[in-house]
Design a protein around this motif. Structure first.
Motif, mmCIF file in Angstrom:
data_model
loop_
_atom_site.group_PDB
_atom_site.id
_atom_site.type_symbol
_atom_site.label_atom_id
_atom_site.label_comp_id
_atom_site.label_asym_id
_atom_site.label_seq_id
_atom_site.Cartn_x
_atom_site.Cartn_y
_atom_site.Cartn_z
ATOM 1 N N LEU A 48 7.505 1.776 -10.996
ATOM 2 C CA LEU A 48 8.118 2.852 -10.217
ATOM 3 C C LEU A 48 8.634 3.964 -11.122
ATOM 4 O O LEU A 48 8.502 5.143 -10.793
ATOM 5 C CB LEU A 48 9.255 2.309 -9.347
ATOM 6 C CG LEU A 48 8.812 1.570 -8.092
ATOM 7 C CD1 LEU A 48 10.025 0.986 -7.372
ATOM 8 C CD2 LEU A 48 8.031 2.455 -7.162
ATOM 9 N N SER A 49 9.184 3.592 -12.273
ATOM 10 C CA SER A 49 9.686 4.638 -13.173
ATOM 11 C C SER A 49 8.529 5.456 -13.737
ATOM 12 O O SER A 49 8.636 6.675 -13.878
ATOM 13 C CB SER A 49 10.547 4.047 -14.292
ATOM 14 O OG SER A 49 9.810 3.141 -15.067
ATOM 15 N N ALA A 72 0.826 0.456 -4.187
ATOM 16 C CA ALA A 72 1.557 1.224 -5.191
ATOM 17 C C ALA A 72 3.060 1.036 -5.043
ATOM 18 O O ALA A 72 3.806 1.265 -5.975
ATOM 19 C CB ALA A 72 1.203 2.702 -5.088
ATOM 20 N N GLU A 73 3.520 0.624 -3.874
ATOM 21 C CA GLU A 73 4.954 0.402 -3.648
ATOM 22 C C GLU A 73 5.348 -1.062 -3.859
ATOM 23 O O GLU A 73 6.465 -1.445 -3.598
ATOM 24 C CB GLU A 73 5.328 0.811 -2.213
ATOM 25 C CG GLU A 73 5.359 2.303 -1.996
ATOM 26 C CD GLU A 73 6.616 2.957 -2.512
ATOM 27 O OE1 GLU A 73 7.333 2.351 -3.319
ATOM 28 O OE2 GLU A 73 6.883 4.079 -2.106
ATOM 29 N N ALA A 74 4.402 -1.901 -4.316
ATOM 30 C CA ALA A 74 4.660 -3.333 -4.383
ATOM 31 C C ALA A 74 5.658 -3.720 -5.466
ATOM 32 O O ALA A 74 6.275 -4.768 -5.389
ATOM 33 C CB ALA A 74 3.351 -4.082 -4.610
ATOM 34 N N ASP A 75 5.833 -2.898 -6.485
ATOM 35 C CA ASP A 75 6.766 -3.175 -7.570
ATOM 36 C C ASP A 75 8.180 -3.326 -6.998
ATOM 37 O O ASP A 75 8.588 -2.566 -6.133
ATOM 38 C CB ASP A 75 6.736 -2.012 -8.559
ATOM 39 C CG ASP A 75 7.532 -2.259 -9.822
ATOM 40 O OD1 ASP A 75 8.273 -3.248 -9.878
ATOM 41 O OD2 ASP A 75 7.409 -1.453 -10.743
ATOM 42 N N ASP A 76 8.919 -4.320 -7.478
ATOM 43 C CA ASP A 76 10.295 -4.524 -7.020
ATOM 44 C C ASP A 76 11.182 -3.509 -7.733
ATOM 45 O O ASP A 76 11.770 -3.794 -8.756
ATOM 46 C CB ASP A 76 10.746 -5.952 -7.330
ATOM 47 C CG ASP A 76 12.170 -6.218 -6.862
ATOM 48 O OD1 ASP A 76 12.614 -5.553 -5.902
ATOM 49 O OD2 ASP A 76 12.829 -7.076 -7.456
ATOM 50 N N GLY A 77 11.239 -2.312 -7.195
ATOM 51 C CA GLY A 77 11.922 -1.228 -7.875
ATOM 52 C C GLY A 77 13.266 -0.869 -7.285
ATOM 53 O O GLY A 77 13.557 -1.133 -6.128
ATOM 54 N N ILE A 92 13.085 2.876 -11.018
ATOM 55 C CA ILE A 92 12.894 2.004 -12.170
ATOM 56 C C ILE A 92 12.791 0.569 -11.669
ATOM 57 O O ILE A 92 13.391 0.221 -10.641
ATOM 58 C CB ILE A 92 14.058 2.183 -13.187
ATOM 59 C CG1 ILE A 92 13.816 1.390 -14.468
ATOM 60 C CG2 ILE A 92 15.396 1.838 -12.557
ATOM 61 C CD1 ILE A 92 14.793 1.743 -15.595
ATOM 62 N N SER A 93 12.047 -0.259 -12.365
ATOM 63 C CA SER A 93 11.894 -1.640 -11.908
ATOM 64 C C SER A 93 13.196 -2.407 -12.151
ATOM 65 O O SER A 93 13.902 -2.188 -13.141
ATOM 66 C CB SER A 93 10.715 -2.320 -12.599
ATOM 67 O OG SER A 93 11.102 -3.000 -13.742
ATOM 68 N N GLU A 104 22.675 -2.074 -11.338
ATOM 69 C CA GLU A 104 22.077 -0.997 -10.551
ATOM 70 C C GLU A 104 23.111 -0.096 -9.890
ATOM 71 O O GLU A 104 22.984 1.126 -9.896
ATOM 72 C CB GLU A 104 21.161 -1.621 -9.491
ATOM 73 C CG GLU A 104 20.399 -0.660 -8.655
ATOM 74 C CD GLU A 104 19.462 -1.350 -7.675
ATOM 75 O OE1 GLU A 104 19.172 -0.722 -6.644
ATOM 76 O OE2 GLU A 104 19.017 -2.483 -7.933
ATOM 77 N N THR A 105 24.166 -0.668 -9.328
ATOM 78 C CA THR A 105 25.159 0.121 -8.585
ATOM 79 C C THR A 105 25.983 1.043 -9.479
ATOM 80 O O THR A 105 26.596 1.990 -8.986
ATOM 81 C CB THR A 105 26.103 -0.800 -7.789
ATOM 82 O OG1 THR A 105 26.701 -1.730 -8.698
ATOM 83 C CG2 THR A 105 25.347 -1.536 -6.693
#
Length: 201
Positions: A48-49, A72-77, A92-93, A104-105
């Motif tokens: 994703l990044s 293309a959206e399958a990445d756990d991002g 970003i993944s 992340e937060t």
């Protein structure tokens, strides 16, 4: 139907770029051309990044680049919100965040809007700020409010126990370093430490 790789190649050619030039725009100097080639031939899928970086370099959006390719959206991002309204969202993944030990937060995205950090943070590149890291450590790159705007600079302790706001740019006439006292450092509105820019910092 065009694949993601087809769309990358088509957009690159529309901008009259070769793979090496696109890699440079993405900030991928080491094996960047091989990376672009692999994406265009659908041999590997961009994270994703990387999708976000490619979209910016190709003057499009991530959604337009992905098109109707659901894989293309399958990445756990993770979608990292901007530091300020109308700022930069960064994708970003989550695996990459975990490898760096980042929460992340606590992260916010931003775009480098000047050339003061030279190759460290090229102008126009997106990067992540960890807002939980506001205690300054010497030689770290921080985002802070300075002269009524947000800047990113390296903060370095001097031998006299003062501090230097250092620009990594070689253009010192345009981006001079600035000496400040420890007391002045305490008054800086530190927003967080810069922790990622198309790779770990």
């Amino acid at each position: 139907m065009n694949t993601l790789g087809d769309r990358i190649r088509i957009l690159r050619k529309q901008l009259d770029l070769d793979q090496k030039q696109l890699a440079a725009l993405c900030g991928w100097n080491n094996n960047g051309q091989v990376r672009i080639s692999s994406y265009e031939r659908n041999r590997t899928r961009p994270s994703l990044s990387d999708l976000e970086t490619l979209a910016a370099a190709l003057r499009t959006t991530r959604a337009q680049l992905i098109g109707d390719d659901p894989e293309a959206e399958a990445d756990d991002g993770a979608r990292i919100p901007p530091l300020q309204p109308n700022g930069a969202t960064v994708y970003i993944s989550r695996d990459e965040l975990a490898e760096m030990g980042l929460v992340e937060t606590a992260l916010r995205g931003h775009i480098c809007d000047d050339g003061g950090m030279g190759a460290t943070l090229p102008q126009g590149n997106r990067f992540l700020i960890d807002t939980s890291q506001t205690s300054v450590e010497s030689n770290g790159v921080y985002a802070f409010r300075h002269d009524d705007r947000i800047v990113c600079r390296r903060l370095v302790r001097t031998l006299t126990q003062g501090w230097m706001i250092r620009c990594d740019s070689t253009e010192k006439l345009m981006f001079p370093d600035e000496l400040i006292s420890a007391a002045a450092l305490e008054n800086l509105d530190i927003l967080g430490r810069v922790v990622w820019q198309s790779g770990r910092l």
